[in-house]
Design a protein around this motif. Structure first.
Motif, PDB file in Angstrom:
ATOM      1  N   VAL A 353       0.842  -1.209   0.000  1.00  0.00           N
ATOM      2  CA  VAL A 353       0.000   0.000   0.000  1.00  0.00           C
ATOM      3  C   VAL A 353       0.872   1.253   0.000  1.00  0.00           C
ATOM      4  N   LYS A 354       1.889   1.247   0.831  1.00  0.00           N
ATOM      5  CA  LYS A 354       2.764   2.422   0.901  1.00  0.00           C
ATOM      6  C   LYS A 354       3.500   2.636  -0.417  1.00  0.00           C
ATOM      7  N   GLY A 355       3.864   1.529  -1.081  1.00  0.00           N
ATOM      8  CA  GLY A 355       4.515   1.645  -2.383  1.00  0.00           C
ATOM      9  C   GLY A 355       3.598   2.251  -3.427  1.00  0.00           C
ATOM     10  N   ILE A 356       2.307   1.873  -3.378  1.00  0.00           N
ATOM     11  CA  ILE A 356       1.334   2.450  -4.319  1.00  0.00           C
ATOM     12  C   ILE A 356       1.178   3.944  -4.073  1.00  0.00           C
ATOM     13  N   ILE A 357       1.085   4.328  -2.796  1.00  0.00           N
ATOM     14  CA  ILE A 357       0.927   5.753  -2.473  1.00  0.00           C
ATOM     15  C   ILE A 357       2.164   6.537  -2.889  1.00  0.00           C
ATOM     16  N   SER A 358       3.353   5.990  -2.608  1.00  0.00           N
ATOM     17  CA  SER A 358       4.602   6.685  -2.970  1.00  0.00           C
ATOM     18  C   SER A 358       4.777   6.764  -4.481  1.00  0.00           C
ATOM     19  N   GLY A 359       4.283   5.770  -5.199  1.00  0.00           N
ATOM     20  CA  GLY A 359       4.427   5.759  -6.649  1.00  0.00           C
ATOM     21  C   GLY A 359       3.394   6.589  -7.380  1.00  0.00           C
ATOM     22  N   ASN A 360       2.465   7.187  -6.644  1.00  0.00           N
ATOM     23  CA  ASN A 360       1.414   8.014  -7.267  1.00  0.00           C
ATOM     24  C   ASN A 360       1.373   9.390  -6.621  1.00  0.00           C
ATOM     25  N   LYS A 361       2.539   9.962  -6.442  1.00  0.00           N
ATOM     26  CA  LYS A 361       2.614  11.273  -5.778  1.00  0.00           C
ATOM     27  C   LYS A 361       1.883  12.360  -6.552  1.00  0.00           C
ATOM     28  N   ALA A 362       1.901  12.263  -7.882  1.00  0.00           N
ATOM     29  CA  ALA A 362       1.282  13.313  -8.702  1.00  0.00           C
ATOM     30  C   ALA A 362      -0.067  12.886  -9.268  1.00  0.00           C
ATOM     31  N   ALA A 363      -0.572  11.699  -8.887  1.00  0.00           N
ATOM     32  CA  ALA A 363      -1.840  11.200  -9.435  1.00  0.00           C
ATOM     33  C   ALA A 363      -3.017  11.947  -8.837  1.00  0.00           C
ATOM     34  N   LYS A 364      -4.110  11.943  -9.558  1.00  0.00           N
ATOM     35  CA  LYS A 364      -5.331  12.502  -9.019  1.00  0.00           C
ATOM     36  C   LYS A 364      -5.829  11.654  -7.864  1.00  0.00           C
ATOM     37  N   GLN A 365      -6.532  12.299  -6.940  1.00  0.00           N
ATOM     38  CA  GLN A 365      -6.997  11.578  -5.765  1.00  0.00           C
ATOM     39  C   GLN A 365      -7.923  10.424  -6.147  1.00  0.00           C
ATOM     40  N   GLY A 366      -8.814  10.647  -7.107  1.00  0.00           N
ATOM     41  CA  GLY A 366      -9.729   9.596  -7.530  1.00  0.00           C
ATOM     42  C   GLY A 366      -9.015   8.399  -8.123  1.00  0.00           C
ATOM     43  N   ASN A 367      -7.948   8.659  -8.899  1.00  0.00           N
ATOM     44  CA  ASN A 367      -7.186   7.560  -9.489  1.00  0.00           C
ATOM     45  C   ASN A 367      -6.451   6.761  -8.423  1.00  0.00           C
TER      46      ASN A 367
END
Length: 567
Positions: A353-367
């Motif tokens: 989970v932490k890897g997904i969050i760290s890998g989507n620093k610039a992603a939209k919140q919905g994505n």
């Protein structure tokens, strides 16, 4: 082949083609033959078993179902060394016609590597589509024998059995007053890679010539062809069943040495085994019994099959210290057995989970929410049958901290109140819900898409499958159907509209009338197409198998609500 097709005209609804196959009739033909094979195996009539298996592998219905399976499962887009895929009706039809035993020669496997939890790489061998289809065909003939002869407390890669059943059996073994207090945690060193080929050929009741060709096909690794001298490849459809059959018989062997479950000898030693594929635990009355008597029996059994226990991972522990099994930790606290998510499993999940969050620093919140929700749902679904509330609450706190850091990093010049109002909303009684514009309504009436919180998942005890259940025994037919429907409903209960359609259709396809399962998959079909003004209400939708859905659209078949659906 054409002659056999003419003799099996009941399988076709019109002309001879992929979209003309009546899948319901094909499944009935194969099912009837499998029941006969299981009955012959139970009675020990092995010549009859061999004759029936040969008949089944030459049936057009079985070949069609084999091709259907490999073109609908998760590996349908993964090619072998020939780089060929069967994605069109014509290619699937030609594949059925080309499935002949005479002259069949499998191609080498394509070696790929996937990461393991410990950081190492797990080698997989990917057969070609034709080899996968041939394996699926011969598995149809082998599976009734495997289920009939399988160990009662073996739960891996078997019909209507799961990890939840295995851990429930552990609870029954260690959770009662007077239960054994010692456990042998067994780990087989490279089970799939080291099974002796000659043992499989000599003892697995299937076509020996075909089996030898699969085992000796070789593997292409980094562009080099390498011989396969031992093991059954992880990636082949038939491999889990072969591995299961290699380990079947250990439970009976232990019972012969230390007594069956109902015998006086068993009450003296309390030696019971629970197995999921190549992972198993064995209970015992004392540490000495497990180390000096049970372990030598297990090692001798495995040595005949070319296997051995890992000297570093195999150990004997007391139940008060606990043991890890299939992602859970079973441990006795003050005389009461509690089964919780293991520390290693929790850490691996949080790392993902932490890897997904760290890998989507610039992603939209919905994505980000769309990516996280399936991961969180899958983990909570796996553990929701055990004592997991504390682990769920702890994980919610850790995920919240990670999301808060994610949000503050994006707006390092804004205050905490501003960040909270932008990313966290009140939905129901929860004021700090990580949510983006979506479907559900928040306290202000705006539509929001919330993150799934682990603590919102309710704990529900799992109903274990009966150990003696045989899916190919007609006397267990009603039990198996009920079990399948209940478990599929429980697994997908969060999909409310799907669940309503599934209940209405009694778990059956609206076109062919056969079972909808995770293995077959399903499509949501609109009776009146939306292009023609049809709406999305449940009254205008039915669940169909993927191939049945293709038939409806390609042949212009009119589908209506089945007669058995409830009003």
């Amino acid at each position: 082949m054409k002659e056999r097709m003419r003799n099996d005209t009941s399988v076709f609804s019109g002309e001879l083609g992929w979209h003309d196959i009546r899948w319901g009739r094909a499944e009935q033909n194969v099912r009837g033959m499998q029941v006969r094979i299981a009955k012959a195996a139970k009675e020990g009539k092995w010549r009859k078993v061999k004759a029936l298996q040969r008949m089944l592998t030459h049936m057009f219905s079985a070949k069609a179902l084999a091709v259907k399976r490999v073109t609908e499962n998760q590996g349908k887009r993964t090619a072998g060394v020939d780089r060929k895929l069967w994605s069109t009706p014509d290619s699937k039809w030609r594949a059925v016609l080309d499935m002949e035993r005479r002259g069949y020669r499998p191609l080498p496997l394509r070696r790929v590597y996937i990461p393991k939890a410990n950081g190492k790489m797990r080698p997989l061998g990917i057969p070609t589509m034709k080899d996968r289809a041939m394996q699926a065909l011969y598995l149809l003939a082998l599976q009734p024998v495997a289920e009939t002869l399988g160990d009662p407390d073996s739960y891996g890669f078997r019909i209507n059995r799961s990890t939840a059943d295995a851990i429930c059996q552990c609870h029954q073994t260690f959770g009662k007053p007077g239960s054994p207090a010692w456990v042998l945690e067994a780990d087989i060193e490279g089970c799939f890679d080291n099974i002796d080929h000659q043992w499989l050929i000599d003892h697995v009741p299937t076509d020996k010539v075909i089996l030898r060709k699969w085992l000796k096909a070789g593997v292409v690794d980094m562009g080099q062809l390498k011989a396969t001298e031992a093991g059954t490849p992880q990636g082949g459809i038939i491999s889990p069943t072969l591995a299961n059959m290699a380990l079947d018989g250990l439970e009976g062997l232990l019972a012969s040495h230390f007594g069956g479950k109902a015998s006086k000898k068993a009450r003296k030693y309390k030696v019971y085994m629970v197995r999921y594929a190549d992972d198993f635990v064995i209970s015992g009355i004392s540490k000495e019994v497990l180390e000096n008597e049970v372990r030598p029996v297990v090692e001798a059994f495995l040595a005949e099959r070319g296997l051995r226990l890992s000297p570093t991972k195999t150990r004997v522990t007391h139940i008060d210290q606990g043991f890890d099994f299939l992602g859970w930790n079973a441990r006795r606290y003050g005389g009461k057995l509690l089964i919780k998510p293991s520390r290693k499993n929790v850490q691996a999940f949080y790392g993902k989970v932490k890897g997904i969050i760290s890998g989507n620093k610039a992603a939209k919140q919905g994505n980000l929410i769309r990516v996280l929700n399936p991961v969180i749902r899958g983990w909570t679904q796996y553990h929701r049958h055990q004592v997991a509330s504390e682990a769920f609450s702890r994980m919610d706190a850790l995920i919240f901290r990670a999301l808060w850091r994610w949000a503050r990093r994006r707006h390092n010049k804004k205050g905490a109140r501003w960040v909270k109002e932008r990313y966290f909303h009140q939905i129901g009684n929860r004021k700090w819900t990580f949510a983006a514009p979506g479907e559900r309504r928040d306290a202000t009436g705006d539509a929001m898409r919330p993150l799934l919180y682990c603590g919102e998942v309710s704990i529900k005890r799992h109903s274990k499958v009966k150990a003696e259940y045989n899916p190919f025994d007609p006397s267990w037919e009603m039990y198996g159907e009920q079990l399948r429907q209940e478990r599929l409903m429980d697994q997908h209960r969060y999909r409310r509209q799907w669940a309503s359609l599934y209940i209405q259709q009694k778990g059956l396809c609206a076109l062919c009338g056969t079972a909808l399962t995770d293995e077959t998959g399903w499509h949501d079909h609109h009776i009146v197409y939306r292009l023609h003004g049809g709406n999305d209400t449940l009254g205008n939708r039915v669940l169909l198998h993927p191939n049945c859905h293709m038939q409806v659209h390609n042949r212009g078949i009119s589908v209506s609500k089945p007669a058995w659906t409830e009003a």
